[in-house]
Design a protein around this motif. Sequence first.
Motif, PDB file in Angstrom:
ATOM      1  N   HIS A 149      -9.409 -13.912   3.197  1.00 21.90           N
ATOM      2  CA  HIS A 149     -10.330 -14.015   2.065  1.00 21.90           C
ATOM      3  C   HIS A 149      -9.733 -13.320   0.851  1.00 21.90           C
ATOM      4  CE1 HIS A 149     -13.216 -15.653   4.745  1.00 21.90           C
ATOM      5  NE2 HIS A 149     -14.289 -15.337   4.060  1.00 21.90           N
ATOM      6  N   GLY A 150      -9.525 -14.064  -0.227  1.00 26.11           N
ATOM      7  CA  GLY A 150      -9.019 -13.485  -1.453  1.00 26.11           C
ATOM      8  C   GLY A 150     -10.035 -12.543  -2.081  1.00 26.11           C
ATOM      9  N   ALA A 196      -6.468 -19.459   0.290  1.00 23.67           N
ATOM     10  CA  ALA A 196      -7.512 -18.604   0.843  1.00 23.67           C
ATOM     11  C   ALA A 196      -8.484 -19.406   1.703  1.00 23.67           C
ATOM     12  CB  ALA A 196      -8.283 -17.905  -0.282  1.00 23.67           C
ATOM     13  N   TRP A 213      -7.105 -18.063  -5.952  1.00 19.85           N
ATOM     14  CA  TRP A 213      -6.996 -17.798  -4.518  1.00 19.85           C
ATOM     15  C   TRP A 213      -7.146 -19.084  -3.715  1.00 19.85           C
ATOM     16  CZ3 TRP A 213      -4.328 -14.012  -4.898  1.00 19.85           C
ATOM     17  CH2 TRP A 213      -4.691 -12.740  -5.368  1.00 19.85           C
ATOM     18  N   PHE A 229      -1.907 -14.525   2.920  1.00 19.96           N
ATOM     19  CA  PHE A 229      -1.893 -15.985   2.987  1.00 19.96           C
ATOM     20  C   PHE A 229      -0.603 -16.469   3.652  1.00 19.96           C
ATOM     21  CE2 PHE A 229      -4.360 -15.775  -1.275  1.00 19.96           C
ATOM     22  CZ  PHE A 229      -5.532 -15.479  -0.612  1.00 19.96           C
TER      23      PHE A 229
END
Length: 407
Positions: A132-133, A175, A170, A113
């Motif tokens: 993408h978390g 995210a 996230w 991130f």
Amino acid sequence: MIHPHLSRVHVWDGASHLGVGTVRWSDGAPAGRIDAVDVTDPEGTAEYSVLPGLIDTHVHLIGNASDTPADFLAWPLITRPEEQVLHGLAHARRALSVGVTTVRDLAADDVQFSLARALESGIVEGPRVLAHGLVNMTGGHGDLFIPPAVVERKPVADGPDACRALVRRWARSGADGIKVPVSGGVLSVGDKASWRNYTDAELAAVVDEAHALGLRVAAHAHTEDGIRRALAHGVDSIEHATKLTASLADDIVVAGTTVAPTLLINDRIADGTAPAAPAQREIARELVAGRDVAFRSAAAAGVEFVLGTDANGFHVDFSDQWDEMRAMARVLGWDAERVLQAATSRAARAIGRDADLGRVAEGFAADLVVVRGRPWEDPDALRADAVVAVVRRGRVVAGSLPASSTS
């Protein structure tokens, strides 16, 4: 504001060849945009072509990027996050150098991130990163990359409420989406691809919470059961889908779900080209045994396969996207133009960015690749060594624009 241009070049716009003409763009704040595309000779000839920047929908940026050998599994455990982000940047820039202007990292946390924000703000130069978390269960595919004796582990979530909480964490951290394993995997230690990851209640909670927060969900699924469950819960993309059947292919087409086939990584593990433990190699061999026939049939049925390499710098390098594209042509039975669509305009649609990425068109991001020849005519011409310049956000970030095309 500067207005660079390319003239007397073939324009392949992300869908088809338009002809020979001029592309003009701006490189001013906040980000470069294409100002005009003027095709003056639909049947003309030119030495160079301009394409949209490639989009790799499945990568893992964090890993050893140096020339010093390192163990694939141990490296993340002995390398501080502050240092990891620099390796991730090196991987991202390697992808950029061969024309990949957008990547989607599918196992992200605060390291990715942070890198994504730095790249987006222009603090450092590199491709656009969508992160993408990872929402993963205890003992799941993602958790099994960390040996049991290691106390400091990546976050996991067990039970629907915990799954929702991790999605929210996230989202708060920045995210762009969520990744969720619904089957086991290949490289995780002690794993089996056949293992179920998450119950239906947990998977439903992940997808519902992510969609409520405007986040897309990518599901890691190798098995028939995993693919079926992922589809039933409305995920946005399926990663790998190695045990795809004809019936499931029809369901995927109806649902409009995209698939990243990640061909090279499984092939290389299976045939020993990439280093792997015997157990990992055996898993990969079993997975790819009937894959090519099934994938070709699925492609003919209309499954939307898009470029996704699973690049990690160890089994697949961050300059291997063109090799993956040739593999897609071979396995899926596609011509070169269909493969290029899967790496540009169709990949942009898969990540929800088809309004500004993946096309050479007015108003779209000035993410461009200049290549020698006409690669949409021949799969063998889909090669990284044909790239002569890469433009990202309107600025030349790799190579140089051909002098004959800028005068």
